[in-house]
Motif scaffolding. Structure first.
Motif, PDB file in Angstrom:
ATOM      1  N   ARG A  76       1.052  -6.658 -31.135  1.00  0.00           N
ATOM      2  CA  ARG A  76      -0.030  -7.564 -31.518  1.00  0.00           C
ATOM      3  C   ARG A  76       0.531  -8.976 -31.729  1.00  0.00           C
ATOM      4  O   ARG A  76       1.307  -9.204 -32.648  1.00  0.00           O
ATOM      5  CB  ARG A  76      -0.703  -7.089 -32.808  1.00  0.00           C
ATOM      6  CG  ARG A  76      -1.489  -5.804 -32.669  1.00  0.00           C
ATOM      7  CD  ARG A  76      -2.337  -5.546 -33.894  1.00  0.00           C
ATOM      8  NE  ARG A  76      -1.521  -5.577 -35.106  1.00  0.00           N
ATOM      9  CZ  ARG A  76      -1.947  -6.004 -36.287  1.00  0.00           C
ATOM     10  NH1 ARG A  76      -3.164  -6.494 -36.415  1.00  0.00           N
ATOM     11  NH2 ARG A  76      -1.164  -5.961 -37.339  1.00  0.00           N
ATOM     12  N   THR A  96     -12.084  -7.599 -30.214  1.00  0.00           N
ATOM     13  CA  THR A  96     -10.825  -6.925 -30.516  1.00  0.00           C
ATOM     14  C   THR A  96     -10.376  -7.129 -31.955  1.00  0.00           C
ATOM     15  O   THR A  96      -9.871  -6.226 -32.590  1.00  0.00           O
ATOM     16  CB  THR A  96      -9.711  -7.438 -29.581  1.00  0.00           C
ATOM     17  OG1 THR A  96      -9.529  -8.845 -29.808  1.00  0.00           O
ATOM     18  CG2 THR A  96     -10.067  -7.215 -28.139  1.00  0.00           C
ATOM     19  N   LEU A 100      -5.925  -6.205 -31.822  1.00  0.00           N
ATOM     20  CA  LEU A 100      -5.008  -6.683 -30.792  1.00  0.00           C
ATOM     21  C   LEU A 100      -4.374  -8.021 -31.122  1.00  0.00           C
ATOM     22  O   LEU A 100      -3.635  -8.563 -30.300  1.00  0.00           O
ATOM     23  CB  LEU A 100      -5.735  -6.784 -29.444  1.00  0.00           C
ATOM     24  CG  LEU A 100      -6.174  -5.460 -28.814  1.00  0.00           C
ATOM     25  CD1 LEU A 100      -6.876  -5.713 -27.492  1.00  0.00           C
ATOM     26  CD2 LEU A 100      -4.996  -4.525 -28.610  1.00  0.00           C
ATOM     27  N   ALA A 101      -4.626  -8.583 -32.283  1.00  0.00           N
ATOM     28  CA  ALA A 101      -3.993  -9.836 -32.698  1.00  0.00           C
ATOM     29  C   ALA A 101      -3.674  -9.751 -34.184  1.00  0.00           C
ATOM     30  O   ALA A 101      -4.426  -9.162 -34.956  1.00  0.00           O
ATOM     31  CB  ALA A 101      -4.911 -11.022 -32.417  1.00  0.00           C
ATOM     32  N   SER A 102      -2.538 -10.326 -34.587  1.00  0.00           N
ATOM     33  CA  SER A 102      -2.154 -10.271 -35.998  1.00  0.00           C
ATOM     34  C   SER A 102      -2.742 -11.419 -36.795  1.00  0.00           C
ATOM     35  O   SER A 102      -3.035 -11.264 -37.988  1.00  0.00           O
ATOM     36  CB  SER A 102      -0.625 -10.279 -36.121  1.00  0.00           C
ATOM     37  OG  SER A 102      -0.083 -11.472 -35.569  1.00  0.00           O
TER      38      SER A 102
END
Length: 318
Positions: A76, A96, A100-102
């Motif tokens: 991520r 997402t 899928l991303a921090s």
């Protein structure tokens, strides 16, 4: 001979730093990189970050293109975008989100309402001309934010140290979400949200869940001869929240039925298991309830509701 840029998610990407380091994905950097962006890339790499810069996303399909890119990155990433490209980034992250991303860093002035749909995703809005504190550079602000939201180093727990660290480590094991139900001695339905569920044996068919000694429903489950475990799908997240609250009205507005034992079976669940209580094992501050499955039903066309690092997630197909 100069190697061609690698392709990720169908796009050519430029790469700086060690691929084993935490990823920072640049979206919307100016052509050739402006002085600010070049300085940030250098600072990120020196601080132990792997920086990726994607070619321009396909016009008219930016959100889908970004989702494909995030899907193909092996971990991520933190996303760093310009305020001008935020309109292309937000629609992808609404779908997402933290799955899928921090975190997200926006370079430039951006209205609060622009990022409002990204509830639960850590966001830093950064005006390069106005650092958060006098004398603090923009790249220092970025690095400090990244260390809080996407630490470079692994965290450690040792016996006797902060139990929160152990809880966070346990949260790295992604689970499904269930609602465990039974019928009390007065014939009233009882239910609560739990993710401490596991299969135990196929012969005999045994499954288990864990219940804290502090739970107000502990004695009801201890006295019950039967219980049911209902595995939730992504459309049942509100139900998970309802059964996690301390309320006597958890079943209000919830469709449920009974099979052979009277334990509530939540209608439309991804899977439901009706069990006879087989064994109750004391284990520290919890009790482990092992049930012998007498009946089960599952829906093969739905996706599970997931829980990871303290947040709900959706299934991601690699």
């Amino acid at each position: 001979m100069i190697a061609s840029p690698p392709r990720i998610g169908g796009l050519d990407v430029q790469s700086w730093g060690d691929p084993q380091d935490p990823v920072v994905l640049l979206i919307g950097a100016p052509q050739g990189l402006s002085p600010d962006w070049r300085r940030w890339v250098r600072a990120l790499v020196e601080a132990g970050r792997h920086v990726l810069l994607a070619d321009a996303l396909e016009a008219g399909d930016e959100a889908a293109g970004l989702r494909r890119l995030l899907t193909d990155i092996s971990s991520r990433p933190a996303i760093l975008c310009s305020a001008q490209t935020l309109a292309a980034v937000v629609p992808a992250l609404v779908v997402t989100g933290p799955a899928l991303a921090s975190c997200l860093i926006v370079a430039g002035e951006a209205p609060v309402e622009a990022t409002a749909p990204l509830d639960g995703l850590p966001i830093l809005t950064l005006d390069p001309d106005a650092p958060a504190d006098p004398g603090e550079t923009a790249d220092a602000v970025i690095l400090a934010f990244l260390e809080r939201q996407a630490p470079r180093e692994a965290l450690y727990y040792q016996a006797g140290s902060d139990p929160r660290t152990l809880r966070d480590a346990l949260g790295c094991f992604a689970t499904g979400v269930t609602v465990v139900t039974t019928q009390d001695e007065a014939g009233q339905p009882v239910g609560l949200t739990a993710n401490s569920f596991s299969s135990v044996s196929l012969d005999p068919p045994l499954i288990l869940f864990c219940l804290a000694r502090s739970s107000s429903n502990l004695e009801r489950f201890q006295r019950a001869a039967h219980f049911a475990i209902n595995v939730l799908h992504i459309g049942q997240q509100p139900m998970s929240g309802a059964f996690a609250r301390s309320s006597a009205e958890r079943f209000d507005g919830v469709a449920w039925e009974t099979w052979d034992t009277g334990a509530p079976i939540l209608s439309g669940s991804l899977a439901s298991f009706e069990c006879a209580t087989h064994q109750v094992v004391e284990a520290g501050d919890h009790l482990v309830f092992i049930g012998r499955v007498t009946r089960a039903r599952f829906e093969p066309r739905r996706d599970p509701l997931l829980y990871f690092r303290g947040r709900y997630r959706r299934l991601h197909f690699a």
